[in-house]
Every structure is written in structure tokens, then in C-alpha cells.
Design an enzyme around this catalytic site. Structure first.
Site, mmCIF file in Angstrom:
data_model
loop_
_atom_site.group_PDB
_atom_site.id
_atom_site.type_symbol
_atom_site.label_atom_id
_atom_site.label_comp_id
_atom_site.label_asym_id
_atom_site.label_seq_id
_atom_site.Cartn_x
_atom_site.Cartn_y
_atom_site.Cartn_z
ATOM 1 N N ASN A 123 34.336 26.874 68.694
ATOM 2 C CA ASN A 123 35.417 26.658 69.654
ATOM 3 C C ASN A 123 35.064 27.322 70.989
ATOM 4 O OD1 ASN A 123 37.883 25.843 70.667
ATOM 5 N ND2 ASN A 123 39.120 26.885 69.132
ATOM 6 N N HIS A 127 41.807 18.284 72.031
ATOM 7 C CA HIS A 127 40.900 19.412 72.246
ATOM 8 C C HIS A 127 39.494 18.983 71.856
ATOM 9 C CE1 HIS A 127 39.707 23.516 72.791
ATOM 10 N NE2 HIS A 127 39.486 23.762 71.511
ATOM 11 N N CYS A 156 37.906 22.263 77.975
ATOM 12 C CA CYS A 156 37.235 22.196 76.675
ATOM 13 C C CYS A 156 36.271 21.024 76.596
ATOM 14 C CB CYS A 156 38.268 22.112 75.559
ATOM 15 S SG CYS A 156 39.448 20.744 75.726
#
Length: 491
Positions: A459, A439, A260
């Protein structure tokens, strides 16, 4: 409580690396030298498994097999996934309260207590190595593999728990919060351990966390497309720069890899290149993931974790090549597309979405040639350089002005279990569930929903999650640390 000098080295080890939880236990240890002159017989943790934010007492019992004299060094080293992150040494005789020589055969014990930091992510591969050395070399060495916890569970136990269950969804619904949960198809049938593997960002408090120089932002009207404007109530970078809207709003899939941090950074970089220079090129999370390593990149470790600050530093010092997603492998349209397939995460696979692997992918090796044979440019010539990276303060208006003037930014925050259930309806704020790790995502705007201010975020879990891959998180209260870890760069 003061910690005895004799326990100082153990205190440093505990303070640097451990999580605590539930019960005192003798923990297994291994000998890592041919001799064990200290004669270590037992290592005890006051609680087990280990859990962030809790106090812990570590005790070591030993009976030397030989006299220990002045000059004997005791060294503690902490490793995360085979990378050393900490080292500290003391002289056992002159820098502790022990009286030397320590006589062979005498039973001894040292203990240390410390409250543990919360910033180390719940990953496997955390260990402590303690060595004793004299003028002949290493005379004793032990290593302890540490069992980590997420909430009340050990990391190993997570593989037997569902990422989302009915009790979790019910608790959120009963709380009457600002958002609606559901059984997200992105995590249908997934274990909590599989979900935790996606959290690949190191947050503040991690021993390797990297912070870039803070950008000085002068408050006042923002310069948007050549005009000075006040900060609006609603802003969406896709609408502010319609020529870059497809790029800014593109939802990617990090697949079964904790990448990520590379996605959030390379995506924000490509958006800014489009806004500043009109470039529509996709930039390679693979090049970032594989080659952004070492001190200059905050010791990022590919699929095992990293941080946006390291990636932005990499963009400024090394640059990044072009690279689309897995679907573009073999097309020759970019230098280094993502090698991991967009896949059916825990749902019935289809021809378009094949099944995902059972375990996370391994980090691709760093290579200095394009992976696409049909791509016409060479690797070095294909590099896109940022001018420099920087961090942005946690002030809401400064973050807003930064986005309005330069484009999307990278944001990092703590993900809790309830975040997995976000349906796309409403504005997320943490209600319940254990922290799963850090994240990184791409922040593209803000607004308000029924009076609740929010950030608008892209995302990297594909369109099967959230609002077609996007989410809204409450703005103005540093929810889950979201506003305190913003990174970007000039292009």
C-alpha cells in the site's frame, strides 16, 4: 419502465452522473445565463443526498417566458471537478413528445427515472448544467450542484464522523472473519472525509474509466529467471528477485493527496525496470501526478483522482523521470522527488514525522525541468520509457503468471470503511462499512493463511498502517473488484 422522450435529456444526465439516497427534496439550482426564457421554477430529486446503485427520479418544473419554437436545442452537460465528462442535445420540439410551439406562461413539468451507476467516486464538484439555445444563442441555463453520499451519509457529513470508531471494530470482531481489525494509528483522530480523500482511483463504471488492450497470456508453466516452473502455492516478488527486494518492498506515503494511482503505477514500473534491466532508480510519482493529464491519460486529475491505465499509457508515450520521496528533496539524487511530506497522520507529530496539513495538498503543476537543481541530468534525458501498457484479465492464474514472468502489477479496487482498520493480521475481506472510493496499490505475490488464499500487496499509506504498510486480501473471488482491474506494462 419506458422513459418519455420529453425526458430523454434528463434521463441521460441522471444516468451519467447521479447518486441517490434518502428523501425527496427540492434541490437548489443557479441560473448560468443572463436570461431564463424557460422560466425554470423547481428541480426535485426523489431522494437526497445522491447514492450509487439506487434508482432516482428527477423532475423539472418550468413556465416559458416566451414561445418555444422548432429548432430550440436543449443540452445537458455533466462536470466532475470542472471537467466535462458528458454532453447530450435534443431538439425540444422534434425530438421530444412536447408539442410546439410551447406557449409562454403555461406550467410544464418533465420527469425521468434511472438506476444510477456505481462507478463514479464519491467526490465533491459534481454538477449538471442544462442549456436551452435557439438561433439567437443561449436563452436559458441552469446548473445543479449534486450532494453525494457515502453509505447513509452525505459527503459533507463525513467531516463530522470518525474514520474508525468502536462500533465498526466491534462489528468486524463479532463477524468472526478471516482478519483482525484494530484502531489503526494511521487513521487515529481522522475523519471519514479525510480517509475518503486518499481514494483517488477511478474504477469501472466511472465515465472516464480507461481500459488498455488486454494482454494475451498463454496458460502453462511460467518462465521465471530463465526456467519454466509451475505456479507455486506461495510467491513473493521480493524473494524471486532478491537483487530488487528493497525496491519491491519499499512502502511509500502518498501523504494528503489522492495520488495512489500514480504511486501504484510508478512503483510497479520501477520494479519491472529493476527486474528486466537491473535499474535501481526510483521513478517519480510527481511527474506522473502532475503531467499525466488529458485524453491520453484517461483525463487523470492529479490529487483529485486518476487511474493506473492512464499512468501506464503515459509511461509508454511520454516516459517518467526519476524521483524519490519527500525525504530526498534537496539531495540532488533524483530529478523530481515527491513534494509532499511523509507526515504524522492524525497522531502526535515528532521530529521525524511532522504534522500533516489540515486539507489535502493541491496537485503540483506540470513542469518540464527537474525540480532538483543539484541533479546532473536534464529532464528530457532523464525520462524512462515503457514499451507499452496493457491490462491483465481477472483470471487468477493469468495474474499469477504475469507477476512471475515480469514482476509486480498495479491493481485497483473499492475500499470500504472496514479496510481502514486492517491490523496486518489475517486476510482481509469486506465485512461492513460504506464504500469510500477507488484505491490503487501494487500487487507483489500470493500465498495462503490458515487455508485462506490471499494476494500480497504493498500500500502507499506508510508503515503505520497494516502489516508495516502491506496487506493480504482474499484471492480468487474478485474481492472488492480487486482482480478485475489489473494493469501493467512491458519495459
Amino acid at each position: 419502465m419506458a422513459i418519455p422522450a420529453s425526458a430523454r435529456i434528463l434521463t441521460v444526465v441522471v444516468g451519467a452522473a447521479l447518486f441517490l439516497c434518502c428523501r425527496a427534496v427540492d434541490v437548489p439550482f443557479a441560473t448560468c445565463s443572463t436570461t431564463d426564457a424557460l422560466g425554470v421554477s423547481k428541480v426535485v430529486m426523489s431522494e437526497w443526498p445522491l447514492h450509487p446503485g439506487h434508482p432516482v427520479t428527477l423532475s423539472v418544473a418550468f413556465s416559458p417566458l416566451q414561445d418555444i419554437v422548432l429548432g430550440t436545442q436543449l443540452t445537458a452537460k455533466v462536470f466532475i471537478q470542472n471537467m466535462q465528462v458528458f454532453e447530450h442535445s435534443v431538439d425540444m420540439c422534434s425530438e421530444t413528445s412536447l408539442t410546439c410551439p410551447l406557449k409562454a406562461g403555461e406550467d410544464m413539468q418533465v420527469s425521468a427515472s434511472q438506476t444510477l451507476p456505481e462507478g463514479i467516486p464519491p467526490v465533491s464538484g459534481l454538477k449538471v448544467v442544462v442549456q436551452a439555445t435557439d438561433d439567437t444563442g443561449v436563452i436559458s441555463c441552469i446548473e445543479v450542484e449534486l450532494e453525494l453520499a457515502v453509505g447513509e451519509y452525505s459527503l459533507d457529513h463525513l467531516s463530522r464522523l470518525s474514520a474508525i470508531d468502536s462500533a465498526l471494530v466491534t462489528d468486524i470482531l463479532m463477524a468472526g472473519t478471516t482478519w483482525t481489525p484494530h484502531f489503526s494509528p494511521r487513521f487515529a483522530g481522522a475523519t471519514l472525509k479525510q480517509a475518503q480523500g486518499l481514494m483517488g482511483t477511478w474504477l469501472r463504471g466511472h465515465p472516464l474509466h480507461m481500459t488498455l488492450k488486454l494482454k494475451e497470456i498463454v496458460m502453462g508453466p511460467a518462465a521465471l529467471n530463465g526456467e519454466n516452473v509451475t505456479i507455486p502455492e506461495v510467491f513473493d516478488a521480493r524473494e524471486a528477485w532478491p537483487e530488487c527486494a528493497e525496491l519491491i518492498g519499499r512502502v511509500k506515503d502518498q501523504s494528503a493527496c489522492g495520488s495512489c494511482w500514480a504511486f501504484a503505477s510508478s512503483a510497479a514500473f520501477e520494479d519491472r525496470m529493476c527486474i528486466a534491466h537491473g535499474s535501481k532508480d526510483l521513478l517519480s510519482p510527481t511527474d506522473t501526478l502532475a503531467c499525466c493529464t488529458g485524453m491520453a491519460c484517461g483525463f487523470s486529475q492529479g490529487c483529485n483522482g486518476g487511474q493506473p491505465a492512464g499512468a501506464w499509457s503515459f509511461f509508454a508515450s511520454q516516459g517518467v523521470v526519476s524521483g524519490g520521496l519527500f525525504e530526498e528533496v534537496g539531495t540532488g539524487t533524483t530529478c523530481m522527488p515527491y513534494p509532499f511530506l511523509t507526515c504524522a497522520h492524525h497522531v502526535e507529530p515528532t521530529e521525524e514525522l511532522p504534522a500533516c496539513p489540515a486539507e489535502d495538498f493541491e496537485t503540483p503543476r506540470c513542469r518540464h525541468t527537474c525540480s532538483e537543481e543539484l541533479y546532473e541530468e536534464n529532464y528530457s534525458a532523464d525520462k524512462r520509457m515503457a514499451k507499452h501498457g496493457y491490462s491483465v484479465s481477472a483470471n487468477v492464474e493469468e495474474i499469477q503468471k504475469e507477476i512471475m514472468e515480469s514482476g509486480p502489477v498495479s491493481a485497483a479496487f473499492t475500499v470500504y470503511q472496514d479496510f481502514l482498520t486492517y491490523s496486518g493480521e489475517g486476510v482481509y475481506q469486506h465485512v461492513t462499512g460504506a464504500p469510500l472510493g477507488g484505491h490503487a496499490v501494487k500487487l507483489i505475490g500470493w500465498g495462503s493463511d490458515n487455508g485462506t488464499p490471499y494476494w500480497l500487496v504493498v500500500n502507499s499509506w506508510n508503515k503505520a498502517w497494516g502489516d508495516e504498510g502491506l496487506f493480504r486480501i482474499i484471492r480468487g473471488q474478485d474481492e472488492c473488484g480487486f482482480e478485475s482491474d489489473i494493469t501493467a506494462g512491458s519495459v
